[in-house]
Design a protein around this motif. Structure first.
Motif, PDB file in Angstrom:
ATOM      1  N   ARG A  78       5.226   3.780  -9.035  1.00  0.00           N
ATOM      2  CA  ARG A  78       4.931   5.129  -9.523  1.00  0.00           C
ATOM      3  C   ARG A  78       4.080   5.921  -8.463  1.00  0.00           C
ATOM      4  N   VAL A  79       4.169   6.902  -8.162  1.00  0.00           N
ATOM      5  CA  VAL A  79       3.407   7.642  -7.029  1.00  0.00           C
ATOM      6  C   VAL A  79       2.844   8.635  -7.616  1.00  0.00           C
ATOM      7  N   ILE A  80       1.257   8.661  -7.704  1.00  0.00           N
ATOM      8  CA  ILE A  80       0.602   9.996  -8.275  1.00  0.00           C
ATOM      9  C   ILE A  80       0.395  10.870  -6.970  1.00  0.00           C
ATOM     10  N   LEU A  81       1.218  11.952  -7.026  1.00  0.00           N
ATOM     11  CA  LEU A  81       1.012  13.062  -5.973  1.00  0.00           C
ATOM     12  C   LEU A  81       0.091  14.171  -6.576  1.00  0.00           C
ATOM     13  N   THR A  82      -0.617  14.845  -5.503  1.00  0.00           N
ATOM     14  CA  THR A  82      -1.580  15.988  -5.814  1.00  0.00           C
ATOM     15  C   THR A  82      -1.160  17.009  -4.716  1.00  0.00           C
ATOM     16  N   ASN A  83      -1.277  18.251  -5.390  1.00  0.00           N
ATOM     17  CA  ASN A  83      -0.913  19.507  -4.342  1.00  0.00           C
ATOM     18  C   ASN A  83      -2.503  20.005  -4.159  1.00  0.00           C
ATOM     19  N   ASP A  84      -2.675  19.716  -3.024  1.00  0.00           N
ATOM     20  CA  ASP A  84      -3.929  20.727  -2.368  1.00  0.00           C
ATOM     21  C   ASP A  84      -3.699  21.903  -1.993  1.00  0.00           C
ATOM     22  N   GLY A  85      -2.484  22.346  -1.891  1.00  0.00           N
ATOM     23  CA  GLY A  85      -1.971  23.515  -1.107  1.00  0.00           C
ATOM     24  C   GLY A  85      -2.018  24.744  -1.965  1.00  0.00           C
ATOM     25  N   ASP A  86      -1.666  25.707  -1.630  1.00  0.00           N
ATOM     26  CA  ASP A  86      -1.874  27.132  -2.305  1.00  0.00           C
ATOM     27  C   ASP A  86      -0.774  27.654  -2.798  1.00  0.00           C
ATOM     28  N   LYS A  87       0.371  26.918  -2.791  1.00  0.00           N
ATOM     29  CA  LYS A  87       1.681  27.132  -3.242  1.00  0.00           C
ATOM     30  C   LYS A  87       2.138  26.144  -3.907  1.00  0.00           C
ATOM     31  N   PRO A  88       3.181  26.467  -5.250  1.00  0.00           N
ATOM     32  CA  PRO A  88       3.786  25.203  -5.520  1.00  0.00           C
ATOM     33  C   PRO A  88       4.851  24.430  -4.806  1.00  0.00           C
ATOM     34  N   PHE A  89       4.887  23.221  -5.187  1.00  0.00           N
ATOM     35  CA  PHE A  89       5.821  22.518  -4.244  1.00  0.00           C
ATOM     36  C   PHE A  89       6.947  21.790  -5.167  1.00  0.00           C
ATOM     37  N   ARG A  90       8.139  22.047  -4.567  1.00  0.00           N
ATOM     38  CA  ARG A  90       9.195  21.357  -5.349  1.00  0.00           C
ATOM     39  C   ARG A  90       9.580  19.996  -4.720  1.00  0.00           C
ATOM     40  N   ILE A  91       9.736  19.137  -5.700  1.00  0.00           N
ATOM     41  CA  ILE A  91      10.330  17.692  -5.224  1.00  0.00           C
ATOM     42  C   ILE A  91      11.804  17.678  -5.833  1.00  0.00           C
ATOM     43  N   GLU A  92      12.551  17.499  -5.054  1.00  0.00           N
ATOM     44  CA  GLU A  92      13.886  17.383  -5.530  1.00  0.00           C
ATOM     45  C   GLU A  92      14.469  15.705  -5.502  1.00  0.00           C
ATOM     46  N   PRO A  93      15.273  15.357  -6.274  1.00  0.00           N
ATOM     47  CA  PRO A  93      15.742  14.118  -6.523  1.00  0.00           C
ATOM     48  C   PRO A  93      16.055  13.327  -5.182  1.00  0.00           C
ATOM     49  N   VAL A  96       1.030  -1.286  -0.084  1.00  0.00           N
ATOM     50  CA  VAL A  96       0.038   0.023   0.055  1.00  0.00           C
ATOM     51  C   VAL A  96       0.864   1.106   0.043  1.00  0.00           C
ATOM     52  N   VAL A  97       0.743   2.263  -0.893  1.00  0.00           N
ATOM     53  CA  VAL A  97       1.296   3.390  -0.956  1.00  0.00           C
ATOM     54  C   VAL A  97       0.407   4.350  -0.263  1.00  0.00           C
ATOM     55  N   ALA A  98       0.857   5.031   0.903  1.00  0.00           N
ATOM     56  CA  ALA A  98       0.219   6.170   1.620  1.00  0.00           C
ATOM     57  C   ALA A  98       1.051   7.232   1.483  1.00  0.00           C
ATOM     58  N   SER A  99       0.287   8.295   1.838  1.00  0.00           N
ATOM     59  CA  SER A  99       0.650   9.597   2.012  1.00  0.00           C
ATOM     60  C   SER A  99       1.892   9.817   3.220  1.00  0.00           C
ATOM     61  N   ARG A 100       2.816  10.614   3.178  1.00  0.00           N
ATOM     62  CA  ARG A 100       3.591  10.909   4.306  1.00  0.00           C
ATOM     63  C   ARG A 100       2.621  12.355   4.864  1.00  0.00           C
ATOM     64  N   SER A 101       2.431  12.029   6.361  1.00  0.00           N
ATOM     65  CA  SER A 101       1.839  13.159   7.073  1.00  0.00           C
ATOM     66  C   SER A 101       2.223  14.269   7.026  1.00  0.00           C
ATOM     67  N   GLY A 102       3.630  14.555   7.098  1.00  0.00           N
ATOM     68  CA  GLY A 102       4.339  15.829   7.275  1.00  0.00           C
ATOM     69  C   GLY A 102       4.069  16.688   5.646  1.00  0.00           C
ATOM     70  N   LEU A 103       4.129  15.994   4.718  1.00  0.00           N
ATOM     71  CA  LEU A 103       3.668  16.354   3.499  1.00  0.00           C
ATOM     72  C   LEU A 103       2.234  16.905   3.253  1.00  0.00           C
ATOM     73  N   SER A 104       1.609  16.218   3.786  1.00  0.00           N
ATOM     74  CA  SER A 104      -0.008  16.607   3.789  1.00  0.00           C
ATOM     75  C   SER A 104      -0.272  17.687   4.475  1.00  0.00           C
ATOM     76  N   LEU A 105       0.310  17.548   5.960  1.00  0.00           N
ATOM     77  CA  LEU A 105       0.142  18.669   6.905  1.00  0.00           C
ATOM     78  C   LEU A 105       0.771  20.046   6.468  1.00  0.00           C
ATOM     79  N   ASN A 106       1.918  20.154   6.188  1.00  0.00           N
ATOM     80  CA  ASN A 106       2.770  21.321   5.986  1.00  0.00           C
ATOM     81  C   ASN A 106       2.575  21.973   4.752  1.00  0.00           C
ATOM     82  N   HIS A 107       2.250  21.015   3.611  1.00  0.00           N
ATOM     83  CA  HIS A 107       2.353  21.407   2.230  1.00  0.00           C
ATOM     84  C   HIS A 107       0.927  21.105   1.515  1.00  0.00           C
TER      85      HIS A 107
END
Length: 154
Positions: free
Chosen positions: A99-114, A68-79
């Protein structure tokens, strides 16, 4: 602690060389961290979904297991960044790259680094059932067909 062996294949040469392998963060972690196996920074705009490679494939060798692929709580809460479909199900007979489908429910762009930790991978037992279709159930419950808050009413 007993650890069940699962075959894992590196499908992107960055993984394990330039980027860390999936791992449990602590002894008590129930899920291991999945990392973005990407060559350069990507940005998820508010409201956008993005498919992110992890560089790993699995052979669970057991139809009694699911990953099961689950969200990381810190990413959800903070971003506001989470696994788009709630959770991702990796069936035991799937051998392709996770492969993970991520969505940004926040109000700012979110950068993913390697190498960023983007999700968690949890292994669970599976119970398959045979549905027996009937016009009426053989037993009744106090709840019946009540749902969506019906048990919280006084």
């Amino acid at each position: 602690m007993f650890k069940r062996r699962i075959e894992a294949k590196i499908v992107n040469p960055l993984l394990g060389k330039e980027l860390p392998l999936p791992a449990y963060a602590t002894e008590g972690s129930a899920a291991m961290d999945l990392r973005a196996c990407i060559e350069s920074v990507v940005t998820i705009q508010p409201g956008q979904r993005l498919l992110v490679d992890t560089g790993i494939a699995l052979n669970m060798m057991d139809p009694g297991l699911v990953a099961v692929v689950a969200s990381r709580s810190g990413l959800s809460l903070n971003h506001g960044v989470r696994v788009a479909q709630g959770i991702g199900v990796i069936d035991s007979d799937y051998h392709g790259e996770i492969r993970v489908i991520l969505t940004n429910d926040g109000d700012k762009p979110f950068r993913i680094e390697p190498g960023d930790r983007i999700a968690q991978l949890l292994f669970q037992p599976v119970v398959q059932v045979a549905l027996h279709f009937t016009d009426d159930f053989s037993t009744e419950t106090g709840r019946g067909a009540g749902g969506f808050g019906s048990t919280g009413q006084r």
